[in-house]
Design an enzyme around this catalytic site. Structure first.
Site: not given
Ligand code: SDX
Length: 437
Positions: A313, A371
């Site tokens: 998140h 989720d």
């Molecule tokens: C919702 O914003 C909100 O408030 C949203 C929400 C709401 O109520 O409105 O809470 C609802 O959308 C919840 C989130 C649902 N999405 C998912 O579950 C999809 C999986 N999650 C990722 O796509 C991600 O965690 C996000 C999109 C939710 C957040 O992404 P960020 O903040 O841009 O973080 P990032 O992508 O920069 O991640 C930081 C690191 C990265 O690795 P490095 O490049 O540092 O090596 O963490 C990794 C990412 O690759 N990472 C994950 C991951 N989430 C982040 N690796 C594996 N699995 C994951 N789920």
């Protein structure tokens, strides 16, 4: 917002004049540096793609402490609201800023109930879709189409119009979601029944048929109602920011909410619950718990682009409090249905345990979000997987409306118009076609 005694000073190493920037304090959470005069005084923009360090507005509605894993709606902790209120009380709170007293709740429930029907013409929009259209494609169309029916509540600058449009949207979303479901399975639409509560009414419109009524199961209704509460609002997330930016042009509330529906559909946002359940299903089909290690390896492989859906998140760097409540609801619902041994629930809990002990997730502060478990609960209730995000949109509609209303009601608000760092071609001359080699 309260001016801080501390100021920020921006200075430049090339001797350009420095600039003092005011800092404001909120009631809780990070202070903000006011950069509104930055471009005018320095000719420079800030640069923050994805808005990781940018506050787009000031708000009184929802506050998240990502480090502590806390979520407050109008100051009330989500755990207490989920325990003591129903979704209608939470809608009242988000819209008006205070919880209703018994009479206010009765009146609000009645007001919403009296707006649950949609114009009879709405059903003809659905006929244009293929039966297997994704429900979010249908919902994006239907919500936008509401603008065509309610010209007496489309002037977003008229507070009375905003108030009635809010009630209409909250009231009609369950009817539209149920219609998109019934259309997909080829069953006739079920009209709202005013004697039922908001959530029981939705469940009946989903599962009743003209041949057999549906007796709402109180445990499932309570679980559905809690799902609505947990999804109602969440600060300036992607879809709420979309609604604010769309609404800032002065467009009508129905069109602005339709933009929020479209944004929520994405798998990185509201589409994650559907993606998470599909992910659990894939792991289950490939062998279940024994295959978790292999899956986690894929997730950690940068070249795989596989993500653990339902984890991570932008704001929560601790456990999403909604995920905890959703996991509790899983136990309640599966227990009530005699499905305690549901293989997907067991797989999800095993996956959560392994991930939370894995350095990759620990180092990145990746925890389950709302989720991760919501799909398991919805599947147990009988909601088909492709409808999960439509239900998220149903619940988030009140948050989108409250945030839109707060923005439009702020006399200082302006149309949103971000700038850019241009890295494309500098001016060049067009050659007539005949001269282009
Ligand atoms: C919702 O914003 C909100 O408030 C949203 C929400 C709401 O109520 O409105 O809470 C609802 O959308 C919840 C989130 C649902 N999405 C998912 O579950 C999809 C999986 N999650 C990722 O796509 C991600 O965690 C996000 C999109 C939710 C957040 O992404 P960020 O903040 O841009 O973080 P990032 O992508 O920069 O991640 C930081 C690191 C990265 O690795 P490095 O490049 O540092 O090596 O963490 C990794 C990412 O690759 N990472 C994950 C991951 N989430 C982040 N690796 C594996 N699995 C994951 N789920």
């Amino acid at each position: 917002m309260t001016p801080s005694d501390v100021k920020a000073t921006l200075s430049f190493s090339d001797g350009s004049p420095s600039m003092e920037l005011p800092i404001y304090k909120g009631s809780v959470g990070p202070d903000v540096i006011d950069i509104r005069k930055l471009y005018g005084q320095t000719g420079k923009f800030t640069y923050d793609p994805g808005f990781l360090s940018t506050a787009s507005c000031n708000s009184t509605i929802t506050y998240i402490d990502g480090d502590k894993g806390e979520l407050l709606y109008r100051g009330y902790p989500i755990e207490q609201l989920a325990q003591n209120c129903d979704f209608m009380e939470v809608c009242y709170l988000l819209l008006k800023g205070e919880l209703p007293n018994p009479q206010e709740k009765k009146d609000f429930d009645r007001l919403v109930t009296m707006h649950t029907m949609v114009n009879e013409q709405m059903q003809f929009f659905l006929r244009g879709f293929r039966r297997d259209a994704h429900p979010m494609a249908v919902m994006t169309g239907l919500v936008g189409a509401l603008s065509a029916f309610y010209h007496d509540s489309t002037d977003v600058h008229n507070p009375e119009h905003r108030a009635i449009a809010a009630i209409r949207l909250i009231a009609k979303m369950p009817t539209l979601v149920a219609m998109s479901y019934k259309y997909g399975i080829g069953q006739p639409y079920i009209y709202p029944k005013n004697s039922l509560s908001y959530t029981a009414n939705f469940m009946r419109m989903m599962f009743a048929t003209p041949c057999e009524d549906y007796e709402p199961n109180e445990v499932l209704v309570r679980a559905m109602d809690r799902i609505f509460i947990l999804h109602a609002d969440h600060e300036q997330n992607a879809s709420t920011s979309t609604v604010r930016l769309c609404g800032s042009s002065g467009t009508n509330p129905f069109a602005a909410i339709a933009a929020g529906v479209a944004c929520l559909w994405g798998p990185a946002h509201g589409g994650a619950n559907e993606a998470c359940l599909n992910m659990l299903g894939d792991i289950q089909r490939q062998g279940g718990v024994e295959k978790i290690g292999e899956f986690i390896k894929q997730v950690k492989d940068k070249n795989s682009s596989v993500k653990l859906m339902g984890f991570g998140h932008r704001v929560y760097k601790n456990y999403d409090p909604r995920a905890k409540l959703m996991r509790e609801t899983c136990h309640e619902v599966l227990g009530a249905l005699g499905l305690e041994n549901d293989p997907l629930f067991k797989l999800a809990m095993a996956l959560e345990k392994i991930a939370l002990e894995d350095e990759y997730f620990v180092a990145r502060k990746l925890y389950p979000n709302v989720d991760f478990y919501s799909g398991i609960v919805q599947r147990a209730i009988g909601i088909p997987v492709p409808l999960f995000t439509a239900i998220f949109a149903l619940a988030r509609t009140v948050g989108w409306i409250a945030q839109l209303d707060e923005m439009i009601g702020d006399p200082e608000y302006k149309i949103g118009r971000p700038r850019q760092l241009f890295v494309g071609s500098t001016p060049r001359q067009v050659k007539p076609l005949a001269q282009r080699g």
